[in-house]
Design a protein around this motif. Structure first.
Motif, PDB file in Angstrom:
ATOM      1  N   ARG A  50       0.833  -1.191   0.000  1.00 18.80           N
ATOM      2  CA  ARG A  50       0.000   0.000   0.000  1.00 18.80           C
ATOM      3  C   ARG A  50       0.871   1.246   0.000  1.00 18.80           C
ATOM      4  O   ARG A  50       1.688   1.446   0.898  1.00 18.80           O
ATOM      5  CB  ARG A  50      -0.910  -0.007   1.228  1.00 18.80           C
ATOM      6  CG  ARG A  50      -1.807   1.214   1.381  1.00 18.80           C
ATOM      7  CD  ARG A  50      -2.724   1.442   0.189  1.00 18.80           C
ATOM      8  NE  ARG A  50      -3.633   0.327  -0.049  1.00 18.80           N
ATOM      9  CZ  ARG A  50      -4.472   0.262  -1.070  1.00 18.80           C
ATOM     10  NH1 ARG A  50      -4.491   1.244  -1.969  1.00 18.80           N
ATOM     11  NH2 ARG A  50      -5.266  -0.769  -1.215  1.00 18.80           N
TER      12      ARG A  50
ATOM     13  N   GLY B 259       0.148   4.574   0.362  1.00 16.75           N
ATOM     14  CA  GLY B 259      -0.803   5.602   0.749  1.00 16.75           C
ATOM     15  C   GLY B 259      -0.175   6.774   1.471  1.00 16.75           C
ATOM     16  O   GLY B 259       1.045   6.944   1.515  1.00 16.75           O
ATOM     17  N   LYS B 260      -1.041   7.586   2.068  1.00 17.39           N
ATOM     18  CA  LYS B 260      -0.617   8.810   2.739  1.00 17.39           C
ATOM     19  C   LYS B 260       0.318   8.520   3.909  1.00 17.39           C
ATOM     20  O   LYS B 260       1.291   9.248   4.144  1.00 17.39           O
ATOM     21  CB  LYS B 260      -1.854   9.557   3.233  1.00 17.39           C
ATOM     22  CG  LYS B 260      -1.564  10.926   3.824  1.00 17.39           C
ATOM     23  CD  LYS B 260      -2.851  11.599   4.294  1.00 17.39           C
ATOM     24  CE  LYS B 260      -3.820  11.819   3.145  1.00 17.39           C
ATOM     25  NZ  LYS B 260      -5.039  12.555   3.596  1.00 17.39           N
TER      26      LYS B 260
ATOM     27  N   ARG C 237       3.864   8.066   2.736  1.00 14.23           N
ATOM     28  CA  ARG C 237       4.474   9.338   2.363  1.00 14.23           C
ATOM     29  C   ARG C 237       4.844  10.148   3.601  1.00 14.23           C
ATOM     30  O   ARG C 237       5.909  10.776   3.645  1.00 14.23           O
ATOM     31  CB  ARG C 237       3.524  10.133   1.465  1.00 14.23           C
ATOM     32  CG  ARG C 237       3.335   9.518   0.076  1.00 14.23           C
ATOM     33  CD  ARG C 237       2.645  10.467  -0.871  1.00 14.23           C
ATOM     34  NE  ARG C 237       1.273  10.749  -0.471  1.00 14.23           N
ATOM     35  CZ  ARG C 237       0.223  10.004  -0.800  1.00 14.23           C
ATOM     36  NH1 ARG C 237       0.402   8.921  -1.540  1.00 14.23           N
ATOM     37  NH2 ARG C 237      -0.995  10.329  -0.403  1.00 14.23           N
TER      38      ARG C 237
ATOM     39  N   SER D  85       6.948   8.487  -3.081  1.00 14.67           N
ATOM     40  CA  SER D  85       6.124   7.675  -3.978  1.00 14.67           C
ATOM     41  C   SER D  85       6.200   8.161  -5.417  1.00 14.67           C
ATOM     42  O   SER D  85       6.204   7.351  -6.362  1.00 14.67           O
ATOM     43  CB  SER D  85       4.660   7.690  -3.500  1.00 14.67           C
ATOM     44  OG  SER D  85       4.544   7.091  -2.231  1.00 14.67           O
TER      45      SER D  85
ATOM     46  N   ASP E 164      -2.263   0.972 -10.398  1.00 15.79           N
ATOM     47  CA  ASP E 164      -2.924   1.750  -9.351  1.00 15.79           C
ATOM     48  C   ASP E 164      -1.827   2.453  -8.566  1.00 15.79           C
ATOM     49  O   ASP E 164      -1.014   1.796  -7.907  1.00 15.79           O
ATOM     50  CB  ASP E 164      -3.720   0.822  -8.436  1.00 15.79           C
ATOM     51  CG  ASP E 164      -4.414   1.558  -7.297  1.00 15.79           C
ATOM     52  OD1 ASP E 164      -4.111   2.747  -7.066  1.00 15.79           O
ATOM     53  OD2 ASP E 164      -5.243   0.928  -6.622  1.00 15.79           O
TER      54      ASP E 164
ATOM     55  N   GLN F  94      -1.691   3.798  -5.887  1.00 16.50           N
ATOM     56  CA  GLN F  94      -1.749   3.559  -4.449  1.00 16.50           C
ATOM     57  C   GLN F  94      -1.383   2.123  -4.080  1.00 16.50           C
ATOM     58  O   GLN F  94      -1.333   1.779  -2.895  1.00 16.50           O
ATOM     59  CB  GLN F  94      -3.167   3.851  -3.921  1.00 16.50           C
ATOM     60  CG  GLN F  94      -3.639   5.261  -4.151  1.00 16.50           C
ATOM     61  CD  GLN F  94      -2.835   6.266  -3.341  1.00 16.50           C
ATOM     62  OE1 GLN F  94      -2.648   6.119  -2.147  1.00 16.50           O
ATOM     63  NE2 GLN F  94      -2.340   7.297  -4.020  1.00 16.50           N
TER      64      GLN F  94
END
Length: 285
Positions: A181, A183-184, A187, A193, A271, A273
């Motif tokens: 994953r 995701g946020k 990061r 990313s 994707d 993400q």
């Protein structure tokens, strides 16, 4: 009743044991000792072994070995129905042999049986599992420069992308599929990313270069155990040119990297993400 004694960490493919429990409704046979590796109910990355149970002229096909547990009150729970983590108190931990069809009368409590694992299936899964671990270490190394902050490290000292981002791992014959994953939270932890996405092809090439070097080294691979039961801790260790690596692992593995002709990965980031890494192992001739 004691937890099942297991011999698969030593590479065993056959053994004998005494039947402790037969559950026709669940198609489960429990034996005091087994060479079968069961699929874990909490992290089912490696499928369980298949094979057979034999007593006299009666042979019963085992579709898959699974984790089973018997409560102090005598209730049997199998696989995902087990309500606690492996080793939880109040339960005796067993390997259940899930059978194909009805369990014959000859395989009854107290019977001495011979257990035989499908060797080709086991070896292919072992190659898949070792390749999966090596690919994760190579991935960490290939992404090391993308971290802007200090995070925990893997056994080779690289930033532990695997530990931070992996959300699923599925091992199959001679390979695996891992999902990460992006995701946020990753990061925020300091991972670039966007830089990763822009250099995806170069990262894949670098991972495969690292894996080729490790396969060529033909290093030793082994499992260390703290005891004979299914709930005793097991550690996979492997000798690489950079040094020996090791981490907790309940699965099966090859004995040497010389058992591979090659290990390679492909990275899929359609994707943004979700990174999907597909690992392919080719056995040595």
């Amino acid at each position: 009743m004691q937890s099942t004694r297991v011999s698969f960490p030593d590479g065993a493919l056959s053994g004998e044991g005494e039947v402790l429990l037969v559950d026709q409704a669940a198609s489960i046979v429990v034996v005091d000792a087994t060479p079968f590796h069961p699929v874990d109910h909490t992290w089912p990355d490696q499928p369980g072994d298949s094979g057979s149970i034999t007593v006299g002229d009666v042979q019963l096909r085992v579709a898959e070995a699974v984790m089973a547990a018997i409560s102090d009150e005598g209730a049997l729970a199998v696989g995902s129905d087990i309500p606690v983590k492996r080793g939880g108190e109040g339960w005796t931990w067993m390997v259940g042999h899930r059978t194909e069809g009805a369990i014959p009368a000859g395989i009854a409590i107290g019977a001495r049986v011979t257990l035989t694992v499908d060797a080709d299936h086991r070896h292919a899964l072992s190659r898949g599992h070792t390749a999966c671990h090596l690919a994760s270490l190579a991935l960490d190394a290939a992404l090391a420069d993308l971290w802007r902050k200090q995070i925990g490290t893997d056994p080779l000292g690289s930033p532990d992308f695997e530990g931070r981002a992996n959300q699923s791992s599925r091992i199959h014959a001679d390979g695996s599929v891992d999902e990460y994953r992006l995701g946020k939270s990753l990061r925020k932890a300091g991972f670039d990313s966007e830089g990763f996405a822009a250099t995806l092809d170069q990262r894949e090439t670098r991972i495969n270069e690292i894996l080729a070097g490790w396969v060529a080294s033909a290093g030793e691979s082994r499992i260390e155990v703290e005891g004979p039961s299914i709930i005793d801790r097991r550690t996979w260790r492997c000798t690489l040119p950079e040094g020996e690596v090791g981490f907790l692992c309940g699965g099966t593995h090859v004995r040497s990297l010389a058992e591979f002709a090659s290990i390679s990965v492909s990275l899929d980031l359609r994707d943004p993400q979700l990174l999907v890494m597909t690992t392919t192992a080719v056995p040595a001739p």
